[in-house]
Design a protein around this motif. Sequence first.
Motif, short mmCIF file in Angstrom:
data_model
loop_
_atom_site.label_atom_id
_atom_site.label_comp_id
_atom_site.label_asym_id
_atom_site.label_seq_id
_atom_site.Cartn_x
_atom_site.Cartn_y
_atom_site.Cartn_z
N GLU B 93 -2.50 -7.27 5.33
CA GLU B 93 -2.08 -5.94 4.89
C GLU B 93 -1.01 -6.10 3.83
O GLU B 93 -0.08 -6.90 4.02
CB GLU B 93 -1.57 -5.13 6.08
N HIS B 95 1.22 -3.97 0.31
CA HIS B 95 1.59 -2.69 -0.29
C HIS B 95 1.50 -2.84 -1.81
O HIS B 95 1.95 -3.84 -2.37
CB HIS B 95 3.00 -2.29 0.12
N LEU B 96 0.89 -1.85 -2.43
CA LEU B 96 0.79 -1.88 -3.89
C LEU B 96 2.16 -1.55 -4.49
O LEU B 96 3.09 -1.15 -3.79
CB LEU B 96 -0.26 -0.86 -4.37
N ASP B 98 3.06 0.91 -6.12
CA ASP B 98 3.44 2.31 -5.92
C ASP B 98 3.66 2.64 -4.43
O ASP B 98 3.83 3.79 -4.06
CB ASP B 98 2.39 3.25 -6.52
N GLY B 99 3.66 1.61 -3.61
CA GLY B 99 3.96 1.80 -2.19
C GLY B 99 2.77 2.09 -1.31
O GLY B 99 2.88 2.13 -0.08
N ARG B 100 1.60 2.29 -1.91
CA ARG B 100 0.42 2.60 -1.10
C ARG B 100 0.00 1.37 -0.30
O ARG B 100 0.03 0.24 -0.83
CB ARG B 100 -0.75 3.02 -1.98
N PRO B 101 -0.41 1.57 0.97
CA PRO B 101 -0.88 0.43 1.76
C PRO B 101 -2.27 -0.01 1.30
O PRO B 101 -3.07 0.80 0.84
CB PRO B 101 -0.92 0.97 3.18
N ALA B 102 -2.56 -1.25 1.43
CA ALA B 102 -3.87 -1.79 1.04
C ALA B 102 -4.19 -3.01 1.91
O ALA B 102 -3.32 -3.50 2.65
CB ALA B 102 -3.87 -2.16 -0.44
N THR B 119 -8.12 -0.25 -1.09
CA THR B 119 -7.16 0.83 -0.81
C THR B 119 -7.77 1.97 0.00
O THR B 119 -7.07 2.90 0.37
CB THR B 119 -6.64 1.42 -2.14
N ASP B 157 -12.19 0.95 -3.34
CA ASP B 157 -11.64 2.08 -2.59
C ASP B 157 -12.63 2.60 -1.55
O ASP B 157 -12.42 3.60 -0.90
CB ASP B 157 -11.22 3.21 -3.53
#
Lengths: 286, 185
Positions: B93, B95-96, B98-102, B119, B157
């Motif tokens: 796991e 985080h990108l 921009d803070g988005r989890p991926a 994502t 995605d």
Amino acid sequence: MSLTTVLSRQNATQDTQSISSSATKALGWAALVGFAILVVLAFAWVPADTRITDQGDVVGQFDAVRLMFVHVPSAILAYTGFGITFLASLGYLRWRTDWWDIMAASAAEIGVIFGVLTLVTGSIWGRPTWQTWWEWGDVRLVTTLVMVLVFIGYLAVRRIPANAAVKARRSVVIALVGAANIVIVNRSVDWWENRTLHQQSTLLARKIRDETLFTLTFAFVVGATLFGWLLLHRFRVGYLERQITEQEVQKAIAERQAESAAHDTGSLTQASNPTGQIQPQSKTSP
Amino acid sequence: MSEVATDEGAEEISGSLDLSPRAPRVARSGWRRWAPALVVALVMVMIGFVLWRALADATLVFREVDDAVERRLELGDDRFRMIGSPVSGSIQEIHLTDGRPAVAFAVVIDDVVADVVHTGGVSDQFQPEVPVVIDGRWVQSNEFGNIAQDGWYFASDRMLVKHDNDYRVNNTERINEAEERGQYQ
């Protein structure tokens, strides 16, 4: 005892309006009891699909795999129904009798039931396993849907008012076209492997554990019993429908003939007795 | 002469028998008469719709990892679907920026490996060695990829799982041990 004999006997006791016999009742009960046993086997006996890779990862479909015991037999029985429709349509082309036409229509109805069941259970199975209810670009899903739609169309065409022979001929054409799709549906996972999420055949590849194979085989037997029960009853209903239609036609003809005969008798009476006095009537044939 | 005789004959017949067409005893209502034809039309429209949707999505053939890597430059920014088996131990796991989890992982087919940064939602059946179909495009960057180490990753995605057809049991002892550890219920 042949089905024709059964139907003859049935016809002789039409006043009961029953389409069942002791044999079909036994078949129905066998399907019901078999289904109960299948539920126990599928949920209590067969273990969840679980494997451990060489790297120690636990993989598998887990409990979702139990849908196999409804989905796979439904698909095979849908093919069977449409296959019988195809063969019965060929039979109609050869012998032109109601028996083949009724058999084709009955099998198509049962095939549609199992076809819809296949699509529904497949979609339910697809959600946890594939992460999608439906994929438009998936060849197996789309060809299966088209197959079911074609046979729904087949049944609708049969309901369009027309002469029985005309209806039968139209139906035969659709059945022959629809049957070609059965092969495409079945082989699609091999022909277009990278255009479907659907797995290839497990049974042909023999990649199945013993308990699962036994239960799947049992599910086929139960499904086939149910299929036979439904087909026999639907065929009998179809046969009785034809009988009723035929009886109505005969009755209408007889009424017209009686009216005509009565008219003839009246004219003769009037001609031979212009005074209008009552004369003894001669016997006229209907 | 014969015409006269015919007329006389016709008169005689029509006088003795009513030849006018008769309305059926139980006439079908308009709706019942046309319903089957409407159903047929509806079915044809549905088949047309299904084929149209299927053909529209037909371009979404699953490219295998080795094919997608080989055609990377040719594919450019095109969106496509790639199929491959997640490499055991590569799943993590992240985080990108921009803070988005991926989820970052590597997929492999025929020893050709590609890094993936996903994502979207992750399937419950997302497991090592169980093929996944991921929907996305190539991105040239060293930011996330660390297995393939080729300066590219596949930004996806949407994830679908293509389960195989194997339902055989193997490593029974290890399954029992995993069950005892509570690794699965």
